[in-house]
Scaffold this active site. Structure first.
Site, PDB file in Angstrom:
ATOM      1  CG  ASP A   1       3.960  -3.176  10.596  1.00  0.00           C
ATOM      2  OD1 ASP A   1       3.050  -3.884  11.073  1.00  0.00           O
ATOM      3  OD2 ASP A   1       4.077  -2.965   9.382  1.00  0.00           O
TER       4      ASP A   1
ATOM      5  CE  LYS B   1      -3.003  -0.261   3.297  1.00  0.00           C
ATOM      6  NZ  LYS B   1      -4.116  -0.037   4.200  1.00  0.00           N
TER       7      LYS B   1
HETATM    8  P1  ADP Z   1       5.778  -2.570   3.060  1.00  0.00           P
HETATM    9  O1  ADP Z   1       5.668  -1.311   3.844  1.00  0.00           O
HETATM   10  O2  ADP Z   1       5.164  -2.467   1.705  1.00  0.00           O
HETATM   11  O3  ADP Z   1       5.306  -3.780   3.831  1.00  0.00           O
HETATM   12  P2  ADP Z   1       8.405  -3.787   3.222  1.00  0.00           P
HETATM   13  O4  ADP Z   1       9.628  -3.046   3.616  1.00  0.00           O
HETATM   14  O5  ADP Z   1       7.842  -4.724   4.224  1.00  0.00           O
HETATM   15  O6  ADP Z   1       7.324  -2.711   2.763  1.00  0.00           O
HETATM   16  O7  ADP Z   1       8.694  -4.539   1.868  1.00  0.00           O
HETATM   17  C1  ADP Z   1       7.720  -5.282   1.202  1.00  0.00           C
HETATM   18  C2  ADP Z   1       8.250  -6.641   0.792  1.00  0.00           C
HETATM   19  O8  ADP Z   1       9.367  -6.493  -0.070  1.00  0.00           O
HETATM   20  C3  ADP Z   1       8.738  -7.463   1.944  1.00  0.00           C
HETATM   21  O9  ADP Z   1       7.719  -8.238   2.494  1.00  0.00           O
HETATM   22  C4  ADP Z   1       9.815  -8.331   1.331  1.00  0.00           C
HETATM   23  O10 ADP Z   1       9.240  -9.471   0.748  1.00  0.00           O
HETATM   24  C5  ADP Z   1      10.348  -7.452   0.231  1.00  0.00           C
HETATM   25  N1  ADP Z   1      11.579  -6.764   0.674  1.00  0.00           N
HETATM   26  C6  ADP Z   1      11.671  -5.540   1.222  1.00  0.00           C
HETATM   27  N2  ADP Z   1      12.932  -5.210   1.497  1.00  0.00           N
HETATM   28  C7  ADP Z   1      13.676  -6.263   1.120  1.00  0.00           C
HETATM   29  C8  ADP Z   1      15.085  -6.555   1.131  1.00  0.00           C
HETATM   30  N3  ADP Z   1      15.987  -5.681   1.603  1.00  0.00           N
HETATM   31  N4  ADP Z   1      15.490  -7.741   0.635  1.00  0.00           N
HETATM   32  C9  ADP Z   1      14.593  -8.632   0.156  1.00  0.00           C
HETATM   33  N5  ADP Z   1      13.281  -8.409   0.116  1.00  0.00           N
HETATM   34  C10 ADP Z   1      12.811  -7.258   0.581  1.00  0.00           C
HETATM   35 MN    MN Z   2       6.049  -4.973   5.272  1.00  0.00          MN
END
Ligand code: ADP
Ligand code: MN
Length: 516
Positions: free
Chosen positions: A405, A263
């Protein structure tokens, strides 16, 4: 070539209708046009073509298999539309900069000035130019902020006898009107009328009000237009340009595709390139988190940042675009703290506006699975639990942070251990709701591991005490939460009584003050 020459050469141009041989530019190429003129002229077709082109320019999700999202090679060939937009963007900015220079030159020091506002290409509501190149600005001290002018008290008059002043007094009324300008939309530049003790007549004020409203409507229309133009959830042209620059500079090798659309953010995978500076090493694989610039999603997250004292003073004075950048900035700062404490988490590579580049957790374009998606053996499950307990304590004590979170959705399993991600909303424990956030984190963690069959897992209240070092004795959730809120309140009062500055809470992770 003279016309005689052309006429002489014409017979050699091959068979063709008579008009061709008379054409001074020779015969046209023989590619056949498959549809009639009527088709080409049809509006329907034009629309379809444009849509097709737009879809090509802004693919919603680009699977890695379809080829890279952005590479060094495809920069100048990928899409004419995109390229045109990039050029137009640059052109508009330069045009406006030139306009501003001319405006300045003409006006000089004159008290009465002419504005070229209406001739600008980039509407001020829409601008993201020049000074915005700075990733964030410190607005803690605002020297231009003047005290509000005094207005008449409720009863409608001040003074006595001859010196009586009523609320209808021209001067008072004028000042009031000036003060009321503050109610205009935040982007509407009202200047420093208050500081100058400016008195606006009712007529002028009403005209300004009218103008402010119509500008606001115009801004809303602009915003709408932009949202529709960016093929829904994919990155907007400005972001794409930022990504292009990263590839262009060689910092990234290729951006292969999108790994997650949430989102509030879109995450891309990229192969790292070479760093401009010797001392910095770009990881072989990177994750690029693009915070969405469509503003509505962030509204409900206000509370995380608004009450975070590190950002508090800046919050109220920034425009929404800058607030979104602060999310990215916050994630960067929090990741850095965690890195310093040795908590497994992505390593920050670079922050540019609302785009955060970090190391990729995973391998060969495949992101590490979330804890909720991975089937761990009993032994690994237990190991993961103790690791998380440990990380939560470190986060609280060494980083002076609460994740806020934390759940199986934001923990990745990689290399036989748990990695924490998604820390843009993390706050310091002294945040007015910090302990409540911690309690929620504890509940998520406890429930996940209790359901997952880890017999040793503490319940949420025990976990909360173990992480925070507090000793809340309530044995039921309601009382426990009441005590948490009481502590938060006590802390707020402490802040009030000891001045607004929380200098004892340095970012190096001093212990919080609850146990005073
Ligand atoms: P959001 O606020 O959309 O939940 P996240 O930081 O949790 O953002 O990132 C969304 C998804 O992207 C994560 O659930 C993960 O699967 C992937 N992701 C984010 N950062 C990384 C990273 N540094 N390495 C690998 N996958 C990542
Ligand atoms: Mn996330």
């Amino acid at each position: 070539m003279d016309s005689v020459g052309v006429a002489a050469a014409a017979p050699d141009a091959g068979p063709g209708p008579a008009w061709q041989s008379k054409c001074p530019w020779g015969a046209p190429s023989t590619t056949s046009i498959s549809c009639s003129l009527a088709d080409v002229m049809s509006e329907q077709l034009a629309k379809e073509l444009q849509l097709e082109e737009e879809n090509a320019a802004f693919p919603e999700v680009v699977a890695a298999a379809e080829g890279p999202f952005i590479t060094g090679e495809n920069i100048d060939t990928s899409s004419d539309l995109m390229l045109a937009q990039m050029l137009q963007m640059e052109f508009d900015r330069e045009y406006d900069a030139q306009l501003r220079r001319e405006e300045k030159k003409i006006n000089g020091d004159s008290k009465v000035s002419i504005s070229f506002e209406n001739y600008r290409k980039v509407h001020p509501y829409d601008s993201d130019s020049s000074e915005d190149e700075v990733d964030w600005q410190d607005t803690r001290h605002d020297p231009y902020r003047a005290d509000k002018p005094t207005t008449t008290p409720r009863r409608g008059f001040i003074g006595k006898g001859k010196d009586i002043t009523t609320k209808h007094d021209e001067v008072v009324c004028g000042r009031k009107n000036t003060a009321r300008m503050e109610n205009f939309a935040p982007e509407f530049q009202v200047g420093d009328g208050i500081g100058m003790d400016l008195k606006l007549s009712n007529q002028v004020f009403n005209a300004l009000k009218q103008h402010a409203y119509s500008e606001e409507r115009r801004s809303a229309r602009l915003h709408e237009k932009k949202e529709h133009s960016t093929a829904e959830k994919a990155v907007d042209p400005k972001t794409r340009l930022l990504l292009y620059k990263m590839v262009n500079s060689g910092m990234l090798e290729t951006i292969t595709g999108c790994i997650s659309t949430g989102k509030e953010s879109v995450v891309f995978h990229a192969y790292g390139g070479k760093s401009a500076t010797e001392d910095k090493v770009i990881p072989p694989e990177c994750a690029i988190k693009v915070f969405k610039t469509t503003l509505n999603e962030f509204k409900n997250r206000d509370k995380y940042i608004k009450d975070d004292y590190r950002f508090k003073d800046r919050f109220s004075k920034l425009n929404p675009r800058k607030i979104i950048r602060m999310w990215a900035e916050k994630e960067m700062h929090n990741l850095t703290r965690m890195q310093n404490a040795g908590i497994p988490c992505p390593q920050v590579v670079i922050l540019k506006k609302h785009v955060l580049v970090m190391s990729f957790i995973g391998q060969d374009q495949v992101p590490a699975p979330k804890l909720k998606d991975v089937a761990l053996s009993n032994e690994d499950m237990k190991k993961a639990y103790y690791q998380i307990l440990n990380m939560m304590q470190q986060l609280y004590r060494e980083c002076n942070l609460v994740h806020a979170d934390l759940s199986e959705y934001n923990m990745l399993w990689h290399d036989g251990k748990v990695w924490l991600i998604d820390v843009s909303q993390s706050v310091e424990p002294t945040h007015p709701h910090g302990l409540e956030f911690l309690f929620r984190d504890c509940r998520n963690v406890s429930q996940f591991f209790q359901k997952g069959g880890v017999a040793e897992a503490l319940n949420e209240r025990e976990l909360f005490n173990a992480v925070s070092g507090l000793n809340i004795t309530a044995d039921n959730e309601v009382d426990f939460q009441a005590e948490i809120e009481a502590l938060e309140k006590m802390n707020e009062d402490h802040v009030q009584n000891h001045g607004k500055k929380l200098s004892t809470f340095s970012s190096d992770g001093d212990p919080p003050i609850y146990d005073e």
